[in-house]
Structure formats: C-alpha cells, structure tokens
Design a protein around this motif. Structure first.
Motif, PDB file in Angstrom:
ATOM      1  N   ASP A   1      36.084  13.295  16.049  1.00 51.93           N
ATOM      2  CA  ASP A   1      37.304  13.780  15.839  1.00 51.93           C
ATOM      3  C   ASP A   1      38.016  13.642  17.488  1.00 51.93           C
ATOM      4  O   ASP A   1      38.739  12.813  17.445  1.00 51.93           O
ATOM      5  N   MET A   2      37.302  13.637  17.993  1.00 51.96           N
ATOM      6  CA  MET A   2      38.360  12.880  19.597  1.00 51.96           C
ATOM      7  C   MET A   2      38.171  12.206  19.644  1.00 51.96           C
ATOM      8  O   MET A   2      39.214  10.979  19.921  1.00 51.96           O
ATOM      9  N   LEU A   3      37.943  11.349  19.558  1.00 48.96           N
ATOM     10  CA  LEU A   3      37.308   9.745  19.203  1.00 48.96           C
ATOM     11  C   LEU A   3      38.153   8.797  18.377  1.00 48.96           C
ATOM     12  O   LEU A   3      38.564   8.076  17.828  1.00 48.96           O
ATOM     13  N   ASP A   4      38.189   9.724  17.309  1.00 53.02           N
ATOM     14  CA  ASP A   4      38.695   9.325  16.024  1.00 53.02           C
ATOM     15  C   ASP A   4      41.060   9.058  16.959  1.00 53.02           C
ATOM     16  O   ASP A   4      41.713   8.278  16.035  1.00 53.02           O
ATOM     17  N   THR A   5      41.391  10.199  17.806  1.00 58.03           N
ATOM     18  CA  THR A   5      42.205   9.559  18.613  1.00 58.03           C
ATOM     19  C   THR A   5      43.001   8.394  19.386  1.00 58.03           C
ATOM     20  O   THR A   5      43.582   7.898  20.094  1.00 58.03           O
ATOM     21  N   LEU A   6      41.667   7.735  19.039  1.00 62.74           N
ATOM     22  CA  LEU A   6      41.490   6.788  20.508  1.00 62.74           C
ATOM     23  C   LEU A   6      41.522   4.551  18.758  1.00 62.74           C
ATOM     24  O   LEU A   6      40.742   5.240  18.614  1.00 62.74           O
ATOM     25  N   SER A   7      41.545   3.881  19.836  1.00 68.35           N
ATOM     26  CA  SER A   7      41.863   3.102  19.080  1.00 68.35           C
ATOM     27  C   SER A   7      39.976   1.866  19.647  1.00 68.35           C
ATOM     28  O   SER A   7      40.303   2.039  20.545  1.00 68.35           O
ATOM     29  N   PRO A   8      39.508   1.771  18.714  1.00 62.52           N
ATOM     30  CA  PRO A   8      38.354   0.860  19.421  1.00 62.52           C
ATOM     31  C   PRO A   8      39.103  -0.943  19.205  1.00 62.52           C
ATOM     32  O   PRO A   8      38.437  -1.680  18.553  1.00 62.52           O
ATOM     33  N   THR A   9      39.716  -0.290  20.973  1.00 62.09           N
ATOM     34  CA  THR A   9      40.370  -1.379  21.688  1.00 62.09           C
ATOM     35  C   THR A   9      39.458  -2.383  22.659  1.00 62.09           C
ATOM     36  O   THR A   9      38.879  -1.911  23.349  1.00 62.09           O
ATOM     37  N   PRO A  10      39.175  -3.372  23.240  1.00 64.05           N
ATOM     38  CA  PRO A  10      38.723  -3.743  24.249  1.00 64.05           C
ATOM     39  C   PRO A  10      39.231  -2.710  25.686  1.00 64.05           C
ATOM     40  O   PRO A  10      38.241  -2.367  26.293  1.00 64.05           O
ATOM     41  N   ASP A  11      40.184  -1.818  25.616  1.00 58.74           N
ATOM     42  CA  ASP A  11      40.397  -0.833  26.467  1.00 58.74           C
ATOM     43  C   ASP A  11      39.208   0.411  26.814  1.00 58.74           C
ATOM     44  O   ASP A  11      38.677   0.811  27.685  1.00 58.74           O
ATOM     45  N   ALA A  12      38.803   0.447  25.148  1.00 58.45           N
ATOM     46  CA  ALA A  12      37.458   1.469  24.873  1.00 58.45           C
ATOM     47  C   ALA A  12      36.964   0.750  25.066  1.00 58.45           C
ATOM     48  O   ALA A  12      35.253   1.604  23.806  1.00 58.45           O
ATOM     49  N   ALA A  13      36.143  -0.737  25.628  1.00 55.87           N
ATOM     50  CA  ALA A  13      34.830  -0.513  24.830  1.00 55.87           C
ATOM     51  C   ALA A  13      33.716  -0.497  25.531  1.00 55.87           C
ATOM     52  O   ALA A  13      32.275  -0.295  24.859  1.00 55.87           O
ATOM     53  N   ALA A  14      33.872   0.292  27.099  1.00 52.90           N
ATOM     54  CA  ALA A  14      32.600   0.705  27.209  1.00 52.90           C
ATOM     55  C   ALA A  14      32.267   2.502  26.707  1.00 52.90           C
ATOM     56  O   ALA A  14      30.731   2.686  26.228  1.00 52.90           O
ATOM     57  N   LEU A  15      33.399   2.567  25.798  1.00 50.42           N
ATOM     58  CA  LEU A  15      32.769   3.576  24.743  1.00 50.42           C
ATOM     59  C   LEU A  15      32.407   3.402  23.730  1.00 50.42           C
ATOM     60  O   LEU A  15      31.517   3.760  22.845  1.00 50.42           O
ATOM     61  N   ALA A  16      32.364   2.262  23.554  1.00 47.28           N
ATOM     62  CA  ALA A  16      31.906   1.523  21.998  1.00 47.28           C
ATOM     63  C   ALA A  16      30.586   1.536  21.841  1.00 47.28           C
ATOM     64  O   ALA A  16      30.062   2.371  20.681  1.00 47.28           O
ATOM     65  N   PRO A  17      29.082   0.748  22.449  1.00 45.53           N
ATOM     66  CA  PRO A  17      27.904   1.604  21.856  1.00 45.53           C
ATOM     67  C   PRO A  17      27.597   3.151  21.576  1.00 45.53           C
ATOM     68  O   PRO A  17      27.143   3.340  20.438  1.00 45.53           O
ATOM     69  N   ALA A  18      28.152   3.949  22.319  1.00 42.61           N
ATOM     70  CA  ALA A  18      27.722   5.571  22.262  1.00 42.61           C
ATOM     71  C   ALA A  18      29.176   5.882  21.251  1.00 42.61           C
ATOM     72  O   ALA A  18      28.387   7.007  20.322  1.00 42.61           O
ATOM     73  N   ALA A  19      29.755   5.500  21.036  1.00 45.25           N
ATOM     74  CA  ALA A  19      30.722   5.778  19.895  1.00 45.25           C
ATOM     75  C   ALA A  19      30.244   5.614  18.396  1.00 45.25           C
ATOM     76  O   ALA A  19      29.978   6.157  17.214  1.00 45.25           O
ATOM     77  N   ALA A  20      29.048   4.242  18.551  1.00 45.05           N
ATOM     78  CA  ALA A  20      29.182   3.655  17.093  1.00 45.05           C
ATOM     79  C   ALA A  20      27.916   4.955  16.827  1.00 45.05           C
ATOM     80  O   ALA A  20      27.261   4.757  15.994  1.00 45.05           O
ATOM     81  N   ARG A  21      27.118   4.794  18.060  1.00 45.01           N
ATOM     82  CA  ARG A  21      25.862   5.197  17.456  1.00 45.01           C
ATOM     83  C   ARG A  21      26.347   6.810  16.800  1.00 45.01           C
ATOM     84  O   ARG A  21      25.565   7.702  16.033  1.00 45.01           O
TER      85      ARG A  21
END
Length: 642
Positions: A443-463
């Motif tokens: 739910d916290m991730l839902d407040t972010l957009s999967p943009t390049p600024d958040a690329a460092a989160l992407a693998p763990a967020a996808a998992r």
C-alpha cells in the motif's frame, strides 16, 4: 454406494529401512532431479522389438490432467545422477507404488455434508469421492492451522466449507467425532470464526453433540470479537458446566449493569448476578483472572493485571470490553488468536500492541487494516523518524516497521518517500511477503509511481507485488527493473514473473537460458540449489525445461556425498507423498487437497523444500485446482527470488 481403491503400500527391500527408525535418516543427496520431465523423455518399461527394456511407448505428459484410469505420477527420480556429478540438493524419499489393489464398497454418505460452498466456489460437486470417512477424519485432525501462507489458508478454508461428505466403509463404526463438528473446530482454530459459524448453522445436530466444537467456536468469536451472545446462548443449551456459566455471565455483564458499572440499554440490573458470582467462585479450577475482570465490569475495583501469562479467551474479551491495560508478558503467548485479541485492545501499551499485532498478522489472524492501526499507535522517541536507516540496521522489529510506516505517512518529498519505501522493503522477511505485513508495504508503494526515480526499488517492489498476487502492479515494477537494472537481482525475478503472469510467448526458452546464464554466474552451492528449486516450480506450472538446464544447476566442484549427508532427514512423509500421487492420478479432489496441505504443513510454500512444493503444485493442477496451484507456486517462487 461408492467404490474406492484401498491403497496397499508395499515397500521394496531397499525402502523397508525407511519404514523403521531409519526413516529419520536422510535420503542421499543427488543432482537436480526432474519432477515433471517432458513426455518425449519418458518411456514405458516395456521391451522394444529388439528385446531392450525402456524403449516402448511414450508415456502421457504428467502435467496433463489425467482421467480416472490414469496411472499415478512416478515417485522415483526421473533424472538419474551421473556418476561423476556431485549432488546439489536433497530429494524426497522414493516410494514404491502399491503392488496390490483391493476394491471395497462404501456405505451411505455421512449426514454432515452440508456446507456454504458448492461447485466451483468450493472443491467441486463430489470432493470426497473415493476415500473412506475414517481416513478423512484421521487426516483432518492433523490439518495444520497456523500457516503464514494466504494461498494455503484459502485452500484450507474452501476444503472445510465445501459441500459434500465422505462415505463410510461397510461395517465402519460411528466415529467418536462427527465430520461436520470437526470441520467447525478446524475453521475456528485457523482464525475464521465467521466461516465456522456459517457452517455450524447448517449442522445443528452435529454441534448439539460436540461440546469441543461448540467451545472452539465460542472461544474464536470471543477473541475476534464481538461475541454474538444470542448465538452463543443458543449454542450452550445442550451443555452445562462452569465454562458456559462464565460465558453467560460475560454476556449479561456486557449487556446490562451490575452495581452501577457498565451502561445498559434498560437501566435495570439483571437479577441473580451476585449469586452467579458466588457460584463461580466456589467452583474448583475456575478462571480466577476472568472473575476479577468480571467484577470490574460489574462496577468493582478497576483491574490492572501485572501478569497474564495464560489468559483465557473470556478474560481477554472482558479486558477488551473494559479497554484495560495489558502487561508486557502477554507477548509470551504463542497463540496468534490471543495475540490478535491483545492487539485489538486499545488499552494495551502501544509497544506491546504493535508487536502482538504483527505476530498475529504474520500468522494471518489479523488483517492489514488493523495492523496499520497498530503501526500508527507505536510512539516515536525524539528524532527517531529522521534516523530510521540507522535504526533499521540494528533493529528489525515490529516497532521499526511501524516507525517507517509513520514516517512514510508524514513524508512529502518524492526522494524521501522512495527512500522510506526502500527501507520498508528491506525490512520484510520472506514469511511476511504474501500476508498482511507485505500488504501494508505494498500500500505504501501504491503512493509511488514506477518511474526511473524509483528504479532502485523496482526488483524488490515487483517481487512483493507478485507474491501478493497483484500481477498488474508487479508487472509495472518488473518492466521498470528490466529497463533499469539488468543485474542478477533482476534475473532472479524471471521465474516468479512467469508464474505470476503466465508463460511468455514461445514457451520462454530464450528467457530461461538468459535467466540461467545470469543466475548461475559465480553461483555457490546454495544459489544453485535455489535455481534448481525455481526450475522445479516452472516445470510444475507447465513450462518445458530442457535436460541441459537441469545439468547446469549441478555444482561441478562439490564433493561426493559423505556419511553426514546421509544423516539428514527426508524432506517429505513417504505415506503422504504416495497418497498425493495416487489421489491426484485418480482425480480425487478432496484427498489431493488434504494431502497437499499436510505436506506443506505450517511452514507453507515459502518454508517447504521446492521439490515438495513442485509436486504439490503438479498434483493440484492435475485435479483442476489451477488457481490454488498457481498461488502456492507464486509464494514459493517469491521466497526463492530473494
């Protein structure tokens, strides 16, 4: 009248030792084994025209849904170890198929077959075909109730709520406990009092004769709150004793006023309550803690217990009604249902409350909404919210996760929010991914957009999103990871993405090769074992895995097996392994689901060896439970992707 096949389990001389105390000893390790090999590599043990065995007809694809006459899935390793290859992970015990088959006629169906779920909503129209009632009851008593897996818990729930009942074998005596009452008790024990009450309403005769089931349901309702006093009073009519007298007293105290204590709808004090207190005090072995809290409910002195190491459900429900503070030693409780009651008491110290809430939520006895409420109540000291990264490095407790969530709610800047979301992802342990704790972070991730600024989160967020079954959101984060971070961390996500989203176009052979290249580069034995587990799950879900892929997971530098290796215990119960194979081959849905749940146990897919999970997934698919199979495989793959 029905016919079933009586399973005569006959073990070979080699396996006879496994039925003795030597069963506690391990099956020797071997190289990666193929759980579901492609059909073109399997042949029936028939002689070819030249007299050579093993060159006969091609067997059916074991992933295809077999008909009633289909042979059971093979229980032996289907990829023999090469003599010069070292083993990479343990396999389950080999069980020889039964050598004798006897046909028995079953008697009439158990009358306790009512259930709120029928057809596709449950486990089909005849889930218990082919298994005698006595066997179902014996297995049902062993059904685990404390799994941290939402996929397993959902399958358990549908199994217990499905309409249908097993038939008794001819001459079978009446069981000590009835099928319907046992189902109610299991639902209550796994934290589903609403489902248990719905089922109990359809089985009044069974509940009238089973006080244990009636008490289990009442206790579950007390802990989850609020207790339906009218239903509890009706349920208590066939029984007597101190427990039911205390329940009655609690209901009268909650609804009325005794001695000017709690408010009442009528303003009048019910008669006879002083006598009820006196009678309960005089009974030996009574619940002294509850009586002290009940006196406070009646207007007596306020209660502030200094210790509550083993409070009853009634005591916890009464303390919650008073919103009384609970001592920290309630955290010694191991029962997640009682921990959930502690967490739902707003008078509990916030530090105690947040720890109890997270433990209960991890065991799926508290939902994400109530967990968030407990998180928000945890107090921060000084500038803790500004130093969370340092705190997380030394303290991975519920309180730290609560502070991260509070900081996220207060953060305004995008960079700060990305940093906090990354910290929340790092603090998630594998058993938390698919449950309410993971859902709070998602739910916290839902407040972010999967943009390049958040690329460092992407693998763990996808998992995380894939583990929770949020496929669309997981795909967006996965796509960002592929564009931004082509690393081993991203490569490990490929099997999970295939399971969560379905096989890629063309069968995924190219993606499989690329994933293996990246995942096996510099891999140690543990990493190779993890890759082998992911291959097993992929194959169980229907992806064709080439022979070469299995060979590549073996560690060429690993030494030969030692006596210490042989001392490891086997990874699965041989009898359950056999039952799962035969039940799924004959499309006996209820028995297959029951054996699968018992094999997964309280560890769930994330804590069970991948070879066992893969066989469970294949068996569930064979009987048409594809959604359950995918959810279980998804949770296991998410754990392996870390």
């Amino acid at each position: 009248m029905f016919a079933v096949v009586s399973l005569g389990l006959v073990l070979s001389g080699t396996l006879a030792g496994a039925a003795t105390p030597a069963l506690a000893q391990a099956v020797p390790s071997g190289p990666p084994i193929r759980l579901f090999p492609p059909p073109d590599r399997l042949t029936a043990p028939e002689a070819d025209p030249g007299g050579q065995p093993g060159a006969g007809r091609v067997l059916d694809d074991p992933l295809a849904s077999p008909g009633r006459s289909a042979a059971p899935l093979s229980l032996t390793p289907l990829l023999a170890p090469a003599p010069d290859r070292a083993p990479s992970f343990d396999v389950v015990p080999i069980v020889v198929p039964p050598s004798a088959i006897a046909v028995e006629t079953l008697g009439p169906l158990d009358p306790d077959g009512a259930g709120p779920l029928a057809g596709a909503a449950g486990l089909g129209n005849d889930p218990w075909r082919g298994i005698p009632r006595a066997e179902v009851l014996a297995l049902l008593t062993e059904l685990p109730t404390l799994t941290p897996s939402p996929a397993v818990k959902e399958l358990q729930r549908r199994l217990l709520l499905s309409r249908g009942s097993p038939a008794a074998a001819p001459g079978e005596p009446e069981p000590a406990r009835r099928f319907g009452a046992l189902r109610v008790e299991k639902l209550a024990a796994m934290g589903d009092p609403r489902g248990a009450a719905d089922l109990a309403a359809l089985l009044p005769e069974a509940m009238t004769a089973d006080e244990a089931a009636a008490r289990a349901l009442t206790d579950a309702e007390l802990l989850a709150g609020p207790l339906d006093c009218a239903a509890a009073t009706e349920r208590a009519k066939p029984f007597s004793g101190p427990y039911w007298q205390r329940v009655e007293l609690f209901c009268r105290l909650r609804a009325g006023r005794i001695g000017g204590g709690m408010p009442t709808e009528t303003g009048a004090a019910p008669a006879g309550d002083d006598l009820a207190f006196e009678m309960l005090r005089e009974q030996p072995g009574g619940d002294a803690d509850f009586l002290r809290v009940a006196e406070a409910m009646a207007g007596g002195p306020a209660v502030r217990p200094r210790s509550l190491k083993d409070p009853s459900p009634l005591t916890l429900a009464a303390l919650r009604a008073l919103q009384a503070a609970l001592p920290p030693d309630v955290l010694s409780l191991t029962d997640p249902a009682r921990l959930a009651a502690v967490a739902s008491n707003s008078g509990t110290d916030p530090a105690t409350r947040v720890t109890a809430a997270e433990r209960a939520a991890t065991a799926l006895f508290l939902d994400s909404r109530r967990l968030e409420e407990a998180y928000r109540a945890a107090p921060a000291k000084g500038d803790e919210l500004l130093r969370l990264k340092d705190a997380a490095a030394r303290d991975r407790t519920a309180r730290t996760r609560a502070l991260v969530q509070q900081a996220m709610l207060a953060a305004m800047g995008g960079v700060r929010r990305v940093e906090l979301a990354g910290l929340a992802l790092e603090l998630l342990d594998p058993p938390m991914l698919a449950g309410p704790v993971g859902a709070v972070v998602a739910d916290m991730l839902d407040t972010l957009s999967p943009t390049p600024d958040a690329a460092a989160l992407a693998p763990a967020a996808a998992r995380l999103c894939f583990a929770l079954g949020r496929a669309d959101k997981g795909k967006r984060w996965h796509d960002l990871a592929l564009r931004s971070r082509p690393t081993a961390e991203v490569a490990r996500l490929w099997p999970l993405a295939v399971i969560a989203l379905g096989p890629p176009p063309g069968g995924g052979a190219l993606g499989l090769a690329g994933w293996l290249d990246e995942s096996l580069r510099g891999a140690d034995p543990e990493a190779r074992a993890r890759v082998a587990g992911q291959l097993a799950l992929l194959q169980a879900m229907g992806l064709a895995v080439p022979e070469e892929a299995w060979r590549r997971t073996a560690d060429p530098e690993e030494s030969a097996p030692t006596p210490a290796d042989a001392a490891r215990p086997p990874t699965a119960d041989p009898a359950l392994w056999q039952r799962l194979a035969e039940a799924s081959a004959d499309r006996r849905v209820g028995e297959t689901a029951l054996a699968a749940l018992l094999l997964l146990g309280n560890a769930g897919p994330a804590g069970t060896p991948p070879a066992v999970v893969a066989r469970v997934v294949g068996a569930l698919r064979a009987v048409g439970l594809d959604g359950d199979a995918r959810a279980i495989a998804r949770e296991a793959a998410a754990a392996l992707a870390g």
